[in-house]
Design an enzyme around this catalytic site. Structure first.
Site, short mmCIF file in Angstrom:
data_model
loop_
_atom_site.label_atom_id
_atom_site.label_comp_id
_atom_site.label_asym_id
_atom_site.label_seq_id
_atom_site.Cartn_x
_atom_site.Cartn_y
_atom_site.Cartn_z
N GLY A 108 0.82 -1.21 0.00
CA GLY A 108 0.00 0.00 0.00
C GLY A 108 0.85 1.25 0.00
CG ASP A 155 -1.78 8.04 -4.97
OD1 ASP A 155 -2.23 9.04 -5.57
OD2 ASP A 155 -2.32 6.93 -5.05
#
Ligand code: MEV
Length: 322
Positions: A108, A155
């Site tokens: 992750g 991200d």
């Protein structure tokens, strides 16, 4: 043979997951685990990918067919990015792409965003098309939305800018809070989280009970603002306390899991200032903030509770040509 290699870091969400999807602020840090992408020329008018870390072995597609038919998961972000790049630049040459990673795509840490950013950087350098960070972000964000339909792009911002940043989507605000290491311990649950269904679940809850979910998001936002001040002041005790408060709201949102809660509780019992899940929830990693005296005990407690301590440094450098 002409070739360019670029690398981009993975990320850890510190504060504000889920609410960030709706335009609220978040805080994210880049980690020192990097993904590398090498772009080189080929004589064929084809897009070829070799990505052994995600089980892709010499995938090939003709340029005219990019984006069509079923695309294997490990190639989707690269292929959609190349399609977008060709549309915008009108450069249609065949290329060979090779990827390698410091970290497992299971953790992750944002391997899809890091690979997308590293590829975009290598590609634009390869064709000598100068791009700003903002342009790089726009190109990558389009590709991510093409593939998964949802996402705040936090991200991608971590992979591009690096450091520890205060982020509002879609890179409307990217503010560097710290380029220094933060005192965190990261524990992996051993379970791969599935981001898109979790984002959809929160969306459904928000449609059913907008007042309740908006209240949670407002409370998270207050925490994010306080955390921003605390990080700038290097007040780690405060940062930890705020993490635990953020975690309670994530639990109320229904995105935590028994495994995450167990690791978080064990870190706190060992003397961490505070802890929370990091990312979509349901699995992946938790993070704890601790002082140096309690660090070993926090790590031991996490391992004892069946978590895997991942040795990462935060505030890593953003995308770069190697
Ligand atoms: C997932 O790592 C974080 C979410 O906020 C989704 C996103 O921001 O794209 C749940």
């Amino acid at each position: 043979m002409k070739e360019v290699t670029a690398s981009a870091p993975g990320k850890l969400m510190l504060f504000g997951e889920h609410s960030v999807v709706y335009g609220f602020p978040s805080i994210v840090t880049a980690v020192d685990q990097r993904l590398r992408v090498r772009v080189s020329n080929t004589r064929e008018a084809a897009f070829s990918v070799h990505a052994p870390d995600v089980g892709v072995d010499n995938y090939k597609k003709s340029i005219s067919e990019l984006g069509s038919e079923k695309i294997p998961k490990g190639v989707a972000f690269l292929e959609m990015l190349y399609k977008r790049f060709i549309e915008q630049s009108k450069i249609k040459t065949g290329i060979q792409v090779e990827t390698s990673s410091d970290f497992s795509s299971e953790f992750g840490f944002g391997s899809s965003s890091a690979v997308t950013v590293a590829f975009a950087k290598a590609l634009t350098e390869f064709h000598e098309v100068p791009v700003s960070n903002e342009e790089l972000f726009r190109l990558c964000y389009q590709a991510v939305l093409d593939v998964q339909g949802v996402g705040s792009g936090f991200d991608l911002a971590a992979a591009i800018w690096g450091g520890t940043i205060y982020y509002v989507k879609p890179a409307r605000i990217v503010e560097l809070l710290s380029a220094n290491e933060l005192p965190v311990v990261v524990g992996y649950t051993g379970i791969k989280a599935n981001t898109v269904p979790l984002v959809r679940m929160v969306e459904e809850k928000k449609n059913t009970d907008p007042t309740k979910i908006n209240q949670i998001f407002e409370q998270v936002t207050t925490i994010v603002e306080l955390a921003k001040t605390a990080i700038l002041a290097a007040d780690w005790q405060k940062v930890g306390i705020l993490m635990s408060e953020n975690q309670l709201l994530l639990q109320e949102l229904g995105v935590s899991s028994t495994e995450l809660n167990t690791l978080i509780d064990s870190a706190k019992a060992a003397g961490a200032f505070g802890a929370k899940l990091s990312g979509a929830g349901g699995g992946d990693c938790m993070i704890a903030v601790t002082d140096i005296e309690h660090r070993d005990a926090v790590e031991e407690h996490i391992e004892h509770a069946h978590g895997k301590v991942l040795n990462v440094q935060t505030s890593a450098q953003g995308v770069r040509v190697e």
